[in-house]
Design an enzyme around this catalytic site. Structure first.
Site, PDB file in Angstrom:
ATOM      1  N   CYS A  89       0.859  -1.182   0.000  1.00 58.42           N
ATOM      2  CA  CYS A  89       0.000   0.000   0.000  1.00 58.42           C
ATOM      3  C   CYS A  89       0.899   1.237   0.000  1.00 58.42           C
ATOM      4  O   CYS A  89       1.779   1.365   0.861  1.00 58.42           O
ATOM      5  CB  CYS A  89      -0.899   0.001   1.235  1.00 58.42           C
ATOM      6  N   CYS A 107      -7.138  -4.195 -19.346  1.00 54.79           N
ATOM      7  CA  CYS A 107      -8.221  -3.308 -18.921  1.00 54.79           C
ATOM      8  C   CYS A 107      -7.741  -1.876 -18.681  1.00 54.79           C
ATOM      9  O   CYS A 107      -8.556  -0.979 -18.525  1.00 54.79           O
ATOM     10  CB  CYS A 107      -8.909  -3.850 -17.672  1.00 54.79           C
ATOM     11  N   CYS A 137      -7.315  -1.284   1.733  1.00 58.03           N
ATOM     12  CA  CYS A 137      -6.201  -1.734   2.561  1.00 58.03           C
ATOM     13  C   CYS A 137      -6.721  -2.035   3.962  1.00 58.03           C
ATOM     14  O   CYS A 137      -7.406  -1.212   4.570  1.00 58.03           O
ATOM     15  CB  CYS A 137      -5.116  -0.654   2.615  1.00 58.03           C
ATOM     16  N   CYS A 140      -5.005   0.655   6.651  1.00 63.69           N
ATOM     17  CA  CYS A 140      -5.298   2.097   6.682  1.00 63.69           C
ATOM     18  C   CYS A 140      -6.616   2.481   6.019  1.00 63.69           C
ATOM     19  O   CYS A 140      -6.941   3.668   5.945  1.00 63.69           O
ATOM     20  CB  CYS A 140      -4.156   2.883   6.049  1.00 63.69           C
ATOM     21  N   CYS A 160      -8.494  -5.205  -9.959  1.00 65.68           N
ATOM     22  CA  CYS A 160      -8.173  -4.093 -10.858  1.00 65.68           C
ATOM     23  C   CYS A 160      -7.773  -2.903  -9.974  1.00 65.68           C
ATOM     24  O   CYS A 160      -8.622  -2.258  -9.364  1.00 65.68           O
ATOM     25  CB  CYS A 160      -9.409  -3.794 -11.693  1.00 65.68           C
TER      26      CYS A 160
END
Length: 174
Positions: A89, A107, A137, A140, A160
């Site tokens: 993250c 995509c 996440c 957080c 995605c």
């Protein structure tokens, strides 16, 4: 073909919304040294206000991670990226994905078929008149992207993700 039409429809619907502001990613990176909450080893749940995050995070990272904005398709640095390593993250350093679960989905965003079960959680997202599953996440609560059920085996899932929400560390850097 159905998938391409779905993507075009999603982009169209999002562009029609007055609140939707797609993010054009800049060269600005999250600088962990200016973020006292960033750690790749601490998994303690963070309860930081958005006001505090706004002081710490780069504006584009804040918009995506805290306001659930979306980077423009095909602009993210990890969309066509295939190095071996780990994805974390970008806001807090929590582990999210291993590169061996990344695949080319075409995509416009980096896609994975499996996430770290201890790194993410899911939330129903009905924004823009669509039924989606948001990926956040676990440490957080930052928005990372969405998960769809049109991915490859073995899971059949396609995570995605927004590139800006991710930080990559190569196996050679460990």
């Amino acid at each position: 073909m159905k998938f391409l039409i779905s993507v075009i429809l999603i982009v169209f619907l999002q562009s029609c919304s007055q609140n939707y502001q797609p993010i054009k990613i800049t060269s600005m990176e999250n600088e962990a040294k200016n973020n006292p909450y960033y750690s790749r080893t601490d998994t303690t749940k963070l309860t930081i206000s958005n006001e505090e995050w706004k002081k710490i995070l780069a504006p584009d990272l804040y918009a995506i991670s805290r306001e659930a904005a979306t980077e423009r398709a095909f602009t993210g640095k990890y969309n066509e990226f295939d190095e071996i390593g780990e994805y974390y993250c970008a806001v807090c350093g929590n582990h999210l994905f291993r590169s061996t679960s990344k695949f080319s989905s075409s995509c416009g965003w980096p896609s994975f078929f499996e996430a770290d079960k201890e790194g993410v959680y899911y939330k129903r997202d009905t924004a823009y008149g669509m039924e989606r599953v948001e990926v956040l996440c676990k440490r957080c609560d930052s928005h990372l992207g969405h998960v769809f059920d049109d991915g490859p085996k073995p899971t059949g899932l396609r995570y995605c993700m927004n590139s800006i929400s991710l930080e990559f560390v190569s196996d050679t850097q460990k």
